[in-house]
Write an enzyme that holds these catalytic residues in place. Structure first.
Site, short mmCIF file in Angstrom:
data_model
loop_
_atom_site.label_atom_id
_atom_site.label_comp_id
_atom_site.label_asym_id
_atom_site.label_seq_id
_atom_site.Cartn_x
_atom_site.Cartn_y
_atom_site.Cartn_z
N HIS A 71 6.08 7.44 -17.64
CA HIS A 71 7.39 7.17 -17.04
C HIS A 71 7.31 6.00 -16.06
O HIS A 71 8.15 5.10 -16.08
CB HIS A 71 7.91 8.44 -16.34
CG HIS A 71 9.12 8.20 -15.49
ND1 HIS A 71 10.39 8.09 -16.03
CD2 HIS A 71 9.26 8.04 -14.15
CE1 HIS A 71 11.25 7.88 -15.04
NE2 HIS A 71 10.60 7.84 -13.90
N HIS A 102 9.52 2.08 -14.97
CA HIS A 102 9.71 1.42 -13.67
C HIS A 102 9.01 0.08 -13.51
O HIS A 102 9.59 -0.87 -12.99
CB HIS A 102 9.24 2.34 -12.55
CG HIS A 102 10.12 3.52 -12.32
ND1 HIS A 102 11.42 3.40 -11.88
CD2 HIS A 102 9.91 4.85 -12.50
CE1 HIS A 102 11.97 4.61 -11.77
NE2 HIS A 102 11.08 5.51 -12.15
N GLU A 129 17.04 4.83 -11.69
CA GLU A 129 16.74 5.79 -12.77
C GLU A 129 17.72 5.70 -13.94
O GLU A 129 17.33 5.84 -15.09
CB GLU A 129 16.69 7.23 -12.23
CG GLU A 129 15.53 7.53 -11.29
CD GLU A 129 14.13 7.50 -11.94
OE1 GLU A 129 14.03 7.47 -13.17
OE2 GLU A 129 13.15 7.47 -11.17
N SER A 157 13.25 5.48 -20.90
CA SER A 157 12.15 6.35 -21.33
C SER A 157 12.65 7.56 -22.11
O SER A 157 11.95 8.55 -22.22
CB SER A 157 11.28 6.76 -20.13
OG SER A 157 12.05 7.45 -19.19
N1 H2B Z 1 7.87 10.21 -6.39
C1 H2B Z 1 7.20 9.65 -7.41
N2 H2B Z 1 5.88 9.80 -7.50
N3 H2B Z 1 7.85 8.94 -8.33
C2 H2B Z 1 9.18 8.76 -8.30
O1 H2B Z 1 9.73 8.09 -9.19
C3 H2B Z 1 9.92 9.36 -7.23
C4 H2B Z 1 9.19 10.11 -6.28
N4 H2B Z 1 11.24 9.22 -7.09
N5 H2B Z 1 9.85 10.72 -5.26
C5 H2B Z 1 11.92 9.54 -5.88
C6 H2B Z 1 11.30 10.73 -5.19
C7 H2B Z 1 13.41 9.60 -6.16
O2 H2B Z 1 13.73 10.60 -7.08
C8 H2B Z 1 14.33 9.73 -4.94
C9 H2B Z 1 14.22 8.65 -3.95
O3 H2B Z 1 14.19 10.99 -4.34
FE FE Z 2 11.47 7.57 -12.03
#
Ligand code: H2B
Ligand code: FE
Length: 302
Positions: free
Chosen positions: A163, A168, A208, A227
């Protein structure tokens, strides 16, 4: 409790992991697989031991993990020519993803540094939203380093390497996209808890699940669309609402796990999105912090 604005990336805590830790939840495909859990924990220890500035340790992935990567890469690659935005298509080849090697975070981080000045910091799992968002202010993307469970290559209930790398990382090689994400990060530095929640939703509906217009065509830039075959199909066949992105508006409910999004936010461009987010940011961030973190303050705000 008194909260201090972090002055450097070292002060952004990368140890507050939400949800699954050692014990995966019952609906996690690896719930009953002790060997998987042990492996995941061993990889998580690398993230916990990592210090800012050190290279990210390289991992030797197993043939089972390589097989998952290979399956996911081949499956998702097919989505991009039609569904992904132009910026994604430009950036994706920079990473030269190969089917027979699992990429190393350190190598990708070096490419990002060269392209946009962003970097990757390893993290043990789903990071606390405040810390995750604060990381963005320091042009840092916190990334997991473990692979999803091999029983379900096209599903993961939590962020995993596939992912992060396919959804990203490519977008973070685009400067205008990065400006936009950076503004979300800077806005989070002084945010109270309810503003963090609002920013979490903004992040969700842009990074996202965001869409950008190319002429009349809607193209995906959100990692959750890039994804997932199902989500891409759902987004493109017009069963959801499409609304112009407005960071000030009350953000809709997020649909997790099962079920696709009922609503997508559409950007005119990343420059436009960055401008809007910068205005939002200036409402909750004092000018000195704005100036320190966002060097190019746009004329509209001066
Ligand atoms: N943590 C990790 N490891 N990857 C992410 O993509 C992620 C996260 N997204 N923590 C964050 C939270 C997002 O969903 C929001 C800012 O809470
Ligand atoms: Fe993500």
């Amino acid at each position: 409790k008194e909260r201090r604005v972090p002055q450097s990336l070292e002060e952004v805590d990368n140890t507050q992991i939400l949800g699954f830790g050692a014990d995966l939840a019952e609906d996690h495909p690896g719930f009953k697989d002790q060997a998987y859990k042990d492996r995941r924990m061993a990889i998580a220890d690398i993230a916990r031991a990592h210090r800012v500035g050190d290279p990210i340790p390289r991992l030797e992935y197993t043939s089972e993990e390589l097989h998952v990567w290979n399956t996911v890469l081949r499956e998702l690659r097919g989505l991009y020519p039609d569904g992904a935005c132009a910026e994604f298509q430009r950036c994706f080849p920079l990473f030269d993803f190969k089917e027979d090697v699992v990429p190393q975070l350190e190598d990708l981080s070096q490419i990002l540094k060269r392209e946009t000045g962003w970097q990757i910091r390893p993290v043990a799992g789903l990071l606390h939203p405040r810390d995750f968002l604060n990381g963005l202010a320091f042009k840092t993307f916190h990334s997991t380093q473990y692979m999803r469970h091999p029983s379900k290559p096209m599903y993961t209930p939590e962020p995993d390497l596939c992912h992060e790398l396919l959804g990203h990382v490519p977008m973070l090689a685009d400067p205008d996209f990065c400006d936009m994400v950076h503004s979300i990060g800077v806005a989070s530095l002084c945010a109270d808890d309810s503003q963090i929640w609002h920013l979490t939703k903004i992040y969700w509906f842009t990074v996202e699940f965001g869409i950008v217009l190319e002429g009349y065509e809607k193209k995906a830039f959100g990692a959750g669309i890039l994804s997932s075959y199902g989500e891409m199909e759902h987004m493109r066949t017009g069963k959801a609402d499409y609304v112009p992105f407005d960071p000030h508006a009350k953000q809709p409910k997020m649909s997790y796990k099962d079920g696709y999004q009922n609503r997508y936010f559409v950007l005119k461009s990343f420059k436009d999105g960055a401008q809007k987010l910068r205005e939002y940011c200036s409402d909750i961030t004092p000018p000195d912090i704005m100036a320190r973190f966002l060097h190019k303050v746009t004329p509209a705000l001066t």
